[in-house]
Scaffold this motif. Structure first.
Motif, PDB file in Angstrom:
ATOM      1  N   ASN A 374       1.053 -11.307   2.133  1.00 21.85           N
ATOM      2  CA  ASN A 374       1.619 -12.393   2.941  1.00 21.85           C
ATOM      3  C   ASN A 374       3.065 -12.054   3.328  1.00 21.85           C
ATOM      4  OD1 ASN A 374       3.060 -14.902   3.576  1.00 21.85           O
ATOM      5  ND2 ASN A 374       1.174 -15.941   2.967  1.00 21.85           N
ATOM      6  N   THR A 375       3.297 -11.780   4.607  1.00 21.84           N
ATOM      7  CA  THR A 375       4.607 -11.316   5.064  1.00 21.84           C
ATOM      8  C   THR A 375       5.694 -12.369   4.836  1.00 21.84           C
ATOM      9  OG1 THR A 375       3.543  -9.946   6.753  1.00 21.84           O
ATOM     10  CG2 THR A 375       5.888 -10.408   7.035  1.00 21.84           C
ATOM     11  N   GLU A 376       5.382 -13.621   5.111  1.00 21.49           N
ATOM     12  CA  GLU A 376       6.382 -14.684   4.941  1.00 21.49           C
ATOM     13  C   GLU A 376       6.828 -14.788   3.478  1.00 21.49           C
ATOM     14  OE1 GLU A 376       6.890 -19.529   5.647  1.00 21.49           O
ATOM     15  OE2 GLU A 376       5.043 -18.497   6.229  1.00 21.49           O
ATOM     16  N   LYS A 377       5.874 -14.744   2.575  1.00 21.44           N
ATOM     17  CA  LYS A 377       6.208 -14.807   1.148  1.00 21.44           C
ATOM     18  C   LYS A 377       6.963 -13.559   0.701  1.00 21.44           C
ATOM     19  CE  LYS A 377       3.991 -18.704   0.467  1.00 21.44           C
ATOM     20  NZ  LYS A 377       4.715 -19.964   0.206  1.00 21.44           N
ATOM     21  N   GLN A 378       6.619 -12.423   1.264  1.00 23.82           N
ATOM     22  CA  GLN A 378       7.329 -11.186   0.932  1.00 23.82           C
ATOM     23  C   GLN A 378       8.819 -11.308   1.266  1.00 23.82           C
ATOM     24  OE1 GLN A 378       5.244  -8.318   3.291  1.00 23.82           O
ATOM     25  NE2 GLN A 378       3.318  -8.580   2.166  1.00 23.82           N
ATOM     26  N   GLU A 379       9.115 -11.872   2.427  1.00 25.66           N
ATOM     27  CA  GLU A 379      10.514 -12.010   2.837  1.00 25.66           C
ATOM     28  C   GLU A 379      11.247 -13.040   1.976  1.00 25.66           C
ATOM     29  OE1 GLU A 379      12.184 -10.112   5.070  1.00 25.66           O
ATOM     30  OE2 GLU A 379      10.328  -8.951   4.924  1.00 25.66           O
ATOM     31  N   GLN A 380      10.562 -14.089   1.578  1.00 24.15           N
ATOM     32  CA  GLN A 380      11.176 -15.072   0.685  1.00 24.15           C
ATOM     33  C   GLN A 380      11.495 -14.428  -0.670  1.00 24.15           C
ATOM     34  OE1 GLN A 380       8.583 -18.482   0.469  1.00 24.15           O
ATOM     35  NE2 GLN A 380       8.789 -18.969   2.643  1.00 24.15           N
ATOM     36  N   LEU A 381      10.568 -13.620  -1.172  1.00 27.27           N
ATOM     37  CA  LEU A 381      10.807 -12.921  -2.436  1.00 27.27           C
ATOM     38  C   LEU A 381      11.965 -11.939  -2.297  1.00 27.27           C
ATOM     39  CD1 LEU A 381      10.007 -12.173  -5.350  1.00 27.27           C
ATOM     40  CD2 LEU A 381       8.439 -10.465  -4.368  1.00 27.27           C
ATOM     41  N   TRP A 382      12.040 -11.254  -1.180  1.00 27.00           N
ATOM     42  CA  TRP A 382      13.124 -10.295  -0.948  1.00 27.00           C
ATOM     43  C   TRP A 382      14.483 -10.997  -1.035  1.00 27.00           C
ATOM     44  CZ3 TRP A 382      13.647  -5.074  -0.302  1.00 27.00           C
ATOM     45  CH2 TRP A 382      14.847  -4.625   0.233  1.00 27.00           C
ATOM     46  N   ASP A 383      14.612 -12.113  -0.338  1.00 28.52           N
ATOM     47  CA  ASP A 383      15.880 -12.857  -0.345  1.00 28.52           C
ATOM     48  C   ASP A 383      16.199 -13.370  -1.745  1.00 28.52           C
ATOM     49  OD1 ASP A 383      16.157 -12.396   2.363  1.00 28.52           O
ATOM     50  OD2 ASP A 383      15.302 -14.318   2.959  1.00 28.52           O
ATOM     51  N   TYR A 384      15.192 -13.883  -2.422  1.00 24.47           N
ATOM     52  CA  TYR A 384      15.404 -14.407  -3.783  1.00 24.47           C
ATOM     53  C   TYR A 384      15.840 -13.280  -4.719  1.00 24.47           C
ATOM     54  CZ  TYR A 384      14.393 -16.527  -8.319  1.00 24.47           C
ATOM     55  OH  TYR A 384      14.490 -16.985  -9.607  1.00 24.47           O
ATOM     56  N   SER A 385      15.214 -12.121  -4.588  1.00 23.50           N
ATOM     57  CA  SER A 385      15.522 -10.990  -5.470  1.00 23.50           C
ATOM     58  C   SER A 385      16.945 -10.484  -5.243  1.00 23.50           C
ATOM     59  CB  SER A 385      14.516  -9.861  -5.241  1.00 23.50           C
ATOM     60  OG  SER A 385      13.198 -10.306  -5.470  1.00 23.50           O
ATOM     61  N   LEU A 386      17.354 -10.390  -3.982  1.00 26.75           N
ATOM     62  CA  LEU A 386      18.723  -9.960  -3.689  1.00 26.75           C
ATOM     63  C   LEU A 386      19.734 -10.935  -4.279  1.00 26.75           C
ATOM     64  CD1 LEU A 386      18.681  -8.640  -0.013  1.00 26.75           C
ATOM     65  CD2 LEU A 386      18.802  -7.320  -2.131  1.00 26.75           C
ATOM     66  N   ASP A 387      19.410 -12.217  -4.236  1.00 27.05           N
ATOM     67  CA  ASP A 387      20.316 -13.213  -4.798  1.00 27.05           C
ATOM     68  C   ASP A 387      20.412 -13.051  -6.321  1.00 27.05           C
ATOM     69  OD1 ASP A 387      21.941 -15.713  -4.343  1.00 27.05           O
ATOM     70  OD2 ASP A 387      20.460 -16.505  -5.756  1.00 27.05           O
ATOM     71  N   CYS A 388      19.308 -12.661  -6.950  1.00 25.15           N
ATOM     72  CA  CYS A 388      19.309 -12.474  -8.406  1.00 25.15           C
ATOM     73  C   CYS A 388      20.215 -11.325  -8.834  1.00 25.15           C
ATOM     74  CB  CYS A 388      17.885 -12.208  -8.908  1.00 25.15           C
ATOM     75  SG  CYS A 388      16.780 -13.644  -8.842  1.00 25.15           S
ATOM     76  N   ILE A 389      20.326 -10.281  -8.012  1.00 23.74           N
ATOM     77  CA  ILE A 389      21.094  -9.092  -8.396  1.00 23.74           C
ATOM     78  C   ILE A 389      22.374  -8.958  -7.575  1.00 23.74           C
ATOM     79  CG2 ILE A 389      19.077  -7.839  -9.222  1.00 23.74           C
ATOM     80  CD1 ILE A 389      18.983  -6.361  -6.562  1.00 23.74           C
ATOM     81  N   LYS A 390      22.831 -10.041  -6.971  1.00 16.50           N
ATOM     82  CA  LYS A 390      23.981  -9.977  -6.063  1.00 16.50           C
ATOM     83  C   LYS A 390      25.247  -9.477  -6.760  1.00 16.50           C
ATOM     84  CE  LYS A 390      24.880 -14.905  -6.815  1.00 16.50           C
ATOM     85  NZ  LYS A 390      24.910 -16.246  -6.173  1.00 16.50           N
ATOM     86  N   ASP A 391      25.355  -9.684  -8.070  1.00 17.58           N
ATOM     87  CA  ASP A 391      26.544  -9.211  -8.795  1.00 17.58           C
ATOM     88  C   ASP A 391      26.508  -7.709  -9.047  1.00 17.58           C
ATOM     89  OD1 ASP A 391      27.505 -11.805  -8.884  1.00 17.58           O
ATOM     90  OD2 ASP A 391      26.649 -12.219 -10.868  1.00 17.58           O
ATOM     91  N   HIS A 392      25.388  -7.062  -8.740  1.00 19.56           N
ATOM     92  CA  HIS A 392      25.243  -5.634  -9.021  1.00 19.56           C
ATOM     93  C   HIS A 392      24.985  -4.804  -7.768  1.00 19.56           C
ATOM     94  CE1 HIS A 392      25.152  -6.488 -13.342  1.00 19.56           C
ATOM     95  NE2 HIS A 392      24.373  -7.513 -13.034  1.00 19.56           N
ATOM     96  N   ILE A 393      25.089  -5.425  -6.603  1.00 25.73           N
ATOM     97  CA  ILE A 393      24.985  -4.699  -5.346  1.00 25.73           C
ATOM     98  C   ILE A 393      26.123  -5.137  -4.439  1.00 25.73           C
ATOM     99  CG2 ILE A 393      22.479  -4.380  -5.433  1.00 25.73           C
ATOM    100  CD1 ILE A 393      22.185  -6.760  -3.575  1.00 25.73           C
ATOM    101  N   THR A 394      26.410  -4.328  -3.451  1.00 26.50           N
ATOM    102  CA  THR A 394      27.484  -4.637  -2.517  1.00 26.50           C
ATOM    103  C   THR A 394      26.948  -4.584  -1.093  1.00 26.50           C
ATOM    104  OG1 THR A 394      28.148  -2.315  -2.312  1.00 26.50           O
ATOM    105  CG2 THR A 394      29.183  -3.620  -4.083  1.00 26.50           C
ATOM    106  N   GLU A 395      27.697  -5.199  -0.185  1.00 27.47           N
ATOM    107  CA  GLU A 395      27.323  -5.123   1.222  1.00 27.47           C
ATOM    108  C   GLU A 395      27.370  -3.682   1.708  1.00 27.47           C
ATOM    109  OE1 GLU A 395      29.508  -7.727   3.711  1.00 27.47           O
ATOM    110  OE2 GLU A 395      28.856  -9.558   2.703  1.00 27.47           O
TER     111      GLU A 395
END
Length: 549
Positions: A374-395
């Motif tokens: 499911n492409t829509e759910k994949q993109e929601q998971l992607w955004d959620y996952s990036l938010d989970c690790i935002k302190d360990h990645i940079t722009e």
């Protein structure tokens, strides 16, 4: 692949490097060993250095024994293919006892001497002669031993050791994951294949120090963080680099609920294990879209139901006990060697070069669940996952990877920016451009309403004019545009009197502009009539604005 599972066994270049998480046991151990035996360099990334050291020693020992066995098998096959020559008819045979001598001179004398020696010395002398003959033959036998091949243990001493090494990684900690990433980069190794093998399942509910449900972080999130940081090395190392995620058929029972990602509402062992496995496949599709034409292939692999230490933390689970019993009855459980076959196919089979986003089962492509695709759910998971690790990645990291940088909530790009920047840079920030447009519409709307109103609406026009002169921000324009009805009803009489004074001052200004409508309204009423009409007008204005909202 037929009935028996197998994988390519072509020699691997010595500098080709693989990371196998959880390579100290089970399927990961066999995967690491299979790659190393073909010549590849393998980094075994796991939490326990003690267990990793034991695994490496065991792997090297098994490798030496297997090489020795292979050499023996080859020797036996060679002997069968090239047997020793058979005896020929010309080979002389020793004379039988009591036969006459047919060999020529001296044979009769020899028989006489032997008979005489036997008669004079008796049986004891004969035995002594036999012993001496044996002793004389010993040096010859010793010389033959020196020319024989070395013992089997010595024969394996020239076996080249496997190129495997340990690096510490605790997937239950994002900090430990980052330490591993930085330590690996510091080694200067290339990276051709990243195998995200480690995982756990069917464990009681618990959260990591990072605040995430344990299965979610160990099986999925930490591997995602590692993948992002190691993508540059994968890009640089090989045009056919690969990322392999070990998933499970249990992904078909997984669900995706943003309100219950970390067990906020409920928790079930098998369900959350399935969730973590379907997330791996969903993330594969989402990442593949972002890595199009990068030369990196991504696969998700189901190893089968394997007899390993995977579920060692679930011994108290009734479901685990039931599955174990059924697997023994149906003979569906695989050994770890067969369990590693599909991972090795995904890592080594060149027929998959240039292909990506595939789910493999039993060493061949299969279909993942509908949710996983499911492409829509994949993109929601992607955004959620990036938010989970935002302190360990940079722009900067995401930009370097040519991955989209998540936009801030209040920083929506304008149409001009989407087209490629306006000719002149606006004086105000992007986020304020839309409110500015709203402000202009509000002013225009207010002016039109005031011009169309009779005398009782004069005050509204005056307020708008005064606001235009003194107020520039959006909030005050909206206050003029939509004044709440309750504020007007609560105004005291003193405020009305103040407005009368303001109206008389405005009368002088409008007299200079020669406005007949306003003049007529002012000359026809005395102070008390103006007061009552203005209050009434304000009430009407508040009701109309409320309906418009």
């Amino acid at each position: 692949m037929g009935g028996k599972l197998t994988y390519p066994r072509d020699e691997i270049p010595a500098d080709k490097t693989f990371i196998v998480t959880g390579g100290n046991t089970g399927v990961g151990y066999q995967t690491a060993k299979g790659i190393a035996k073909l010549g590849g360099r393998v980094i075994i990334a796991c939490r326990s250095e003690e267990r990793a050291t034991q695994a490496l020693e065991k792997m090297q020992k098994e490798h030496r024994e297997e090489v020795k066995q292979e050499r023996q098998t080859q020797d036996e096959a060679a002997k069968k293919a090239n047997p020793p020559p058979a005896a020929t008819k010309d080979t002389p045979k020793p004379p039988a006892t009591g036969d006459k001598d047919t060999t020529g001179e001296g044979s009769g004398d020899k028989d006489t001497a032997e008979a005489s020696a036997t008669k004079d010395t008796g049986d004891a002398s004969a035995e002594g002669q036999t012993t001496e003959a044996k002793e004389e033959n010993e040096p010859i036998a010793s010389a033959d031993k020196e020319d024989s091949p070395p013992p089997e243990d010595d024969a394996a001493d020239d076996v080249q050791p496997l190129k495997v090494e340990f690096m510490k990684l605790d997937l239950a900690s994002l900090a430990s994951t980052m330490e591993f990433i930085n330590a690996y980069k510091a080694k200067g190794y290339p990276l051709h294949v990243l195998i995200c093998n480690a995982g756990l399942g069917l464990v009681p509910f618990q959260k990591t120090d990072d605040g995430f449900e344990l299965q979610f972080q160990v099986n999925y999130l930490s591997h995602f963080l590692m993948t992002l940081h190691l993508l540059p090395l994968l890009r640089e190392s090989d045009p056919n680099s690969r990322i392999i995620n070990l998933t499970s058929i249990v992904h078909t029972s997984g669900t995706f609920d943003l309100k219950n990602m970390q067990g906020e509402l409920s928790y079930d062992r098998i369900k959350f294990y399935g969730n973590s496995k379907v997330y791996q496949i969903m993330n594969m599709y989402a990442l593949n879209r972002r890595l199009k034409d990068s030369g990196i292939s991504i696969f998700s692999v189901h190893p089968g139901y394997v007899d390993s230490e995977f579920s060692r933390g679930s011994a108290d689970s009734k479901l685990h006990s039931f599955v174990e019993s059924v697997s023994q009855v149906l003979h569906i459980k695989r050994n770890v060697e067969d369990g590693a076959m599909t991972s090795l196919v995904a890592a080594l089979d060149t027929s998959y070069d240039g292909r990506s986003a595939l789910y493999l089962k039993d060493c061949k492509v299969a279909n993942a669940s509908a949710l996983a695709r499911n492409t829509e759910k994949q993109e929601q998971l992607w955004d959620y996952s990036l938010d989970c690790i935002k302190d360990h990645i940079t722009e900067d990291l995401l930009k370097d990877l040519h991955l989209p940088v998540p936009a801030a909530k209040d920083d929506t790009p304008t149409t001009d920016e989407a087209k490629g920047e306006a000719e002149t840079k606006p004086e105000t920030p992007n986020k304020s451009e839309e409110p500015t447009s709203t402000q202009d519409e509000a002013k225009s709307k207010s002016e039109e309403e005031v011009e169309s109103k009779p005398e009782e609406k004069t005050e509204s026009k005056e307020e708008v004019e005064e606001s235009k002169a003194d107020e520039d921000d959006k909030s005050k324009v909206e206050e003029v545009e939509s004044k709440p009805e309750e504020d007007i009803e609560a105004k005291p009489e003193a405020e009305s009197e103040s407005k009368v004074d303001e109206k008389e001052e405005e009368k002088k200004e409008e007299s200079e502009d020669q406005s007949p409508t306003d003049e007529g309204g002012d000359t026809k009423t005395d102070e008390e009539e103006v007061k009552s009409e203005e209050v009434k007008g304000d009430e009407d204005k508040g009701q109309e604005d409320g309906e418009g909202e």
